[in-house]
Design a protein around this motif. Structure first.
Motif, PDB file in Angstrom:
ATOM      1  N   THR A 268      56.420  64.053  13.726  1.00 61.49           N
ATOM      2  CA  THR A 268      57.104  63.115  14.974  1.00 61.49           C
ATOM      3  C   THR A 268      58.375  63.806  15.591  1.00 61.49           C
ATOM      4  OG1 THR A 268      56.295  61.300  13.775  1.00 61.49           O
ATOM      5  CG2 THR A 268      58.039  61.068  15.149  1.00 61.49           C
ATOM      6  N   PHE A 269      59.168  64.360  14.529  1.00 60.78           N
ATOM      7  CA  PHE A 269      60.081  65.243  15.031  1.00 60.78           C
ATOM      8  C   PHE A 269      60.066  66.515  16.001  1.00 60.78           C
ATOM      9  CE2 PHE A 269      63.361  68.878  14.269  1.00 60.78           C
ATOM     10  CZ  PHE A 269      64.324  68.428  14.939  1.00 60.78           C
ATOM     11  N   CYS A 270      59.027  67.038  15.774  1.00 60.08           N
ATOM     12  CA  CYS A 270      58.688  68.250  16.608  1.00 60.08           C
ATOM     13  C   CYS A 270      58.099  67.940  17.745  1.00 60.08           C
ATOM     14  CB  CYS A 270      57.585  69.144  15.830  1.00 60.08           C
ATOM     15  SG  CYS A 270      58.154  70.206  14.288  1.00 60.08           S
ATOM     16  N   GLU A 271      57.163  66.628  18.029  1.00 63.89           N
ATOM     17  CA  GLU A 271      56.797  66.199  18.916  1.00 63.89           C
ATOM     18  C   GLU A 271      57.917  65.670  20.040  1.00 63.89           C
ATOM     19  OE1 GLU A 271      53.985  63.246  17.516  1.00 63.89           O
ATOM     20  OE2 GLU A 271      52.663  64.688  17.405  1.00 63.89           O
ATOM     21  N   ALA A 272      58.697  65.023  19.353  1.00 69.57           N
ATOM     22  CA  ALA A 272      59.930  64.404  20.012  1.00 69.57           C
ATOM     23  C   ALA A 272      61.037  65.505  20.582  1.00 69.57           C
ATOM     24  CB  ALA A 272      61.133  63.673  19.013  1.00 69.57           C
ATOM     25  N   VAL A 273      60.890  66.719  19.735  1.00 71.19           N
ATOM     26  CA  VAL A 273      61.844  67.977  20.498  1.00 71.19           C
ATOM     27  C   VAL A 273      61.000  68.295  21.761  1.00 71.19           C
ATOM     28  CG1 VAL A 273      62.499  70.321  20.200  1.00 71.19           C
ATOM     29  CG2 VAL A 273      63.041  68.482  18.411  1.00 71.19           C
ATOM     30  N   VAL A 274      59.677  68.751  21.740  1.00 68.84           N
ATOM     31  CA  VAL A 274      59.028  69.222  22.869  1.00 68.84           C
ATOM     32  C   VAL A 274      58.994  68.221  23.920  1.00 68.84           C
ATOM     33  CG1 VAL A 274      56.585  69.693  23.591  1.00 68.84           C
ATOM     34  CG2 VAL A 274      57.311  70.537  21.419  1.00 68.84           C
ATOM     35  N   GLN A 275      59.047  67.009  23.628  1.00 73.65           N
ATOM     36  CA  GLN A 275      58.927  66.142  24.932  1.00 73.65           C
ATOM     37  C   GLN A 275      60.307  66.093  25.440  1.00 73.65           C
ATOM     38  OE1 GLN A 275      57.728  62.351  23.080  1.00 73.65           O
ATOM     39  NE2 GLN A 275      55.507  63.040  22.773  1.00 73.65           N
ATOM     40  N   PHE A 276      61.394  66.183  24.575  1.00 73.68           N
ATOM     41  CA  PHE A 276      62.502  66.183  25.251  1.00 73.68           C
ATOM     42  C   PHE A 276      62.777  67.493  26.121  1.00 73.68           C
ATOM     43  CE2 PHE A 276      67.085  67.937  24.631  1.00 73.68           C
ATOM     44  CZ  PHE A 276      67.619  67.305  25.529  1.00 73.68           C
ATOM     45  N   ILE A 277      62.441  68.679  25.646  1.00 76.53           N
ATOM     46  CA  ILE A 277      62.421  69.918  26.411  1.00 76.53           C
ATOM     47  C   ILE A 277      61.925  69.920  27.789  1.00 76.53           C
ATOM     48  CG2 ILE A 277      61.852  72.394  26.430  1.00 76.53           C
ATOM     49  CD1 ILE A 277      62.600  72.318  23.236  1.00 76.53           C
ATOM     50  N   VAL A 280      63.549  67.618  30.185  1.00 78.25           N
ATOM     51  CA  VAL A 280      64.879  68.369  30.666  1.00 78.25           C
ATOM     52  C   VAL A 280      64.470  69.340  31.897  1.00 78.25           C
ATOM     53  CG1 VAL A 280      66.959  69.850  30.231  1.00 78.25           C
ATOM     54  CG2 VAL A 280      66.232  67.729  28.833  1.00 78.25           C
ATOM     55  N   MET A 281      63.326  70.088  31.481  1.00 79.19           N
ATOM     56  CA  MET A 281      62.782  71.468  32.137  1.00 79.19           C
ATOM     57  C   MET A 281      62.001  70.779  33.476  1.00 79.19           C
ATOM     58  SD  MET A 281      61.206  73.931  29.734  1.00 79.19           S
ATOM     59  CE  MET A 281      61.015  74.938  30.796  1.00 79.19           C
ATOM     60  N   PHE A 282      61.664  69.531  33.439  1.00 75.75           N
ATOM     61  CA  PHE A 282      61.023  68.845  34.622  1.00 75.75           C
ATOM     62  C   PHE A 282      61.968  68.457  35.738  1.00 75.75           C
ATOM     63  CE2 PHE A 282      59.792  65.167  37.181  1.00 75.75           C
ATOM     64  CZ  PHE A 282      58.433  65.643  37.759  1.00 75.75           C
ATOM     65  N   THR A 283      63.072  68.006  34.862  1.00 69.97           N
ATOM     66  CA  THR A 283      64.277  67.692  35.947  1.00 69.97           C
ATOM     67  C   THR A 283      64.944  68.762  36.557  1.00 69.97           C
ATOM     68  OG1 THR A 283      64.625  65.769  34.610  1.00 69.97           O
ATOM     69  CG2 THR A 283      66.661  66.268  35.806  1.00 69.97           C
ATOM     70  N   GLU A 285      63.567  71.741  37.213  1.00 72.80           N
ATOM     71  CA  GLU A 285      62.841  72.430  38.143  1.00 72.80           C
ATOM     72  C   GLU A 285      62.767  71.670  39.612  1.00 72.80           C
ATOM     73  OE1 GLU A 285      58.928  72.485  36.014  1.00 72.80           O
ATOM     74  OE2 GLU A 285      59.599  74.051  34.757  1.00 72.80           O
ATOM     75  N   GLN A 286      62.784  70.120  39.222  1.00 73.37           N
ATOM     76  CA  GLN A 286      63.070  69.462  40.713  1.00 73.37           C
ATOM     77  C   GLN A 286      64.326  69.942  41.222  1.00 73.37           C
ATOM     78  OE1 GLN A 286      59.485  68.467  40.443  1.00 73.37           O
ATOM     79  NE2 GLN A 286      60.243  66.997  41.839  1.00 73.37           N
ATOM     80  N   GLU A 287      65.422  70.040  40.722  1.00 70.94           N
ATOM     81  CA  GLU A 287      66.530  70.195  41.123  1.00 70.94           C
ATOM     82  C   GLU A 287      66.679  71.486  41.966  1.00 70.94           C
ATOM     83  OE1 GLU A 287      69.244  69.849  37.970  1.00 70.94           O
ATOM     84  OE2 GLU A 287      69.510  67.797  38.264  1.00 70.94           O
ATOM     85  N   GLU A 288      65.828  72.391  41.302  1.00 69.50           N
ATOM     86  CA  GLU A 288      65.920  73.822  41.661  1.00 69.50           C
ATOM     87  C   GLU A 288      64.973  73.975  42.891  1.00 69.50           C
ATOM     88  OE1 GLU A 288      64.326  76.170  38.283  1.00 69.50           O
ATOM     89  OE2 GLU A 288      66.207  76.266  37.623  1.00 69.50           O
ATOM     90  N   LYS A 289      64.073  73.117  43.240  1.00 71.38           N
ATOM     91  CA  LYS A 289      63.079  73.124  44.265  1.00 71.38           C
ATOM     92  C   LYS A 289      63.883  72.591  45.518  1.00 71.38           C
ATOM     93  CE  LYS A 289      58.703  72.958  41.927  1.00 71.38           C
ATOM     94  NZ  LYS A 289      57.467  72.036  41.627  1.00 71.38           N
ATOM     95  N   GLU A 290      64.763  71.476  45.240  1.00 71.06           N
ATOM     96  CA  GLU A 290      65.420  70.670  46.191  1.00 71.06           C
ATOM     97  C   GLU A 290      66.546  71.733  46.657  1.00 71.06           C
ATOM     98  OE1 GLU A 290      66.819  68.207  48.656  1.00 71.06           O
ATOM     99  OE2 GLU A 290      64.962  67.943  47.679  1.00 71.06           O
TER     100      GLU A 290
END
Length: 300
Positions: A268-277, A280-283, A285-290
């Protein structure tokens, strides 16, 4: 499950090393910093975490040796940890070309994460932080040292007042050699290490965590043996989360101990870490595109 990787010197002056496992040519890495007495491979979830990072993100896992690792914490400080982490992150950016860096702190490594994100010269180099097992050393020491707690705190404060803060306390105080400053930092109200105590006023928590601009999540263990039984864990978790303006939420592992020893909680912890990363990376990437769209518009 074992970790295999490469040991590298990141600080030639002090010969401090880092251990990197997984895809070492990846631009993305998670830096793990343990707690008191910890060194390499100190936590049982690290092999599984390395596997998740590699398979789902193509990230490497970096464990770091600090002067405060193992028995060195008593003669070091959070400030020294931040100085060494600054050297590490410079090395990762300039020598290893890392562009996506995340920080996981375990136990006192959580204090390192907050300190680095607040005061580190290279704090802008980290994109996100996971605080696993943020606990109060002070509250644990009160419950475990009983009557000796007050005696040792008074001794440390007396030594500091006498200008002997960097001198070692008597051997009986701790398993490791410990200076009056570091013991006071860990054990006293308002000490440098006193960040996660349940009795810290909410306004003080806000002032502390308000310095952190890096997105973060806190991961708490429902059966954390380092949190005294009289502490209201639910209220503490709520206060810590609400006091952190950069918090993206809290994760509670109901069956986990401090080190997350059981496999189900590790997963569960490892899944939570991956989802968090990923979040953050999606956000980012969106900022960089803008930003790119704005730049292209200005160019025209």
């Amino acid at each position: 499950m074992n970790l295999s990787g490469t040991l590298s010197v990141y600080n030639p002056q002090t010969r401090l090393t880092m251990f990197e496992s997984g895809p070492q040519n990846s631009r993305g890495s998670v830096v793990f910093v343990g707690g008191l007495l910890d060194g390499y491979n100190a936590l049982p979830y690290l092999p599984l975490l390395g596997k998740y990072l590699e398979e789902q993100l193509n990230f490497s896992l970096i464990q770091v040796m600090l002067t405060s690792s193992h028995m060195g914490y008593g003669i070091s400080s959070l400030q020294e940890d931040v100085r060494e982490l600054d050297i590490l992150f410079t090395f990762l950016r300039e020598e290893r070309a890392k562009t996506r860096l995340f920080f996981i702190g375990h136990s006192t490594g959580c204090q390192d994460a907050i300190s680095f994100a607040s005061h580190g010269r290279n704090r802008s180099n980290i994109q996100g932080m996971v605080l696993q097992g943020p606990v109060s050393d002070r509250e644990f020491m009160i419950s475990s040292l009983d009557d000796m707690y007050g005696k040792y705190v008074r001794l440390a404060q007396r030594m500091i007042n006498d200008g002997k803060g960097q001198e070692l306390m008597v051997r009986e105080v701790d398993v490791a050699p410990v200076t009056a400053y570091r013991f006071n930092s860990l054990a006293s109200v308002g000490g440098d290490d006193d960040m996660f105590s349940s009795d810290i006023p909410f306004e003080s928590m806000q002032a502390l965590f308000g310095q952190v601009k890096t997105p973060l999540i806190m991961v708490h263990s429902g059966k954390d043996e380092y949190i005294p039984s009289h502490i209201n864990k639910e209220q503490l978790i709520s206060n810590l989360t609400n006091a952190s303006p950069s918090s993206l939420g809290a994760v509670v592992l109901p069956e986990a101990d401090h080190a997350i020893s059981d496999l189900a909680s590790q997963t569960t912890f490892c899944e939570a870490v991956v989802q968090f990363i990923q979040r953050v990376m999606f956000t980012l990437e969106q900022e960089e595109k803008e930003q790119q769209r704005v730049f292209e518009g200005l160019s025209i």
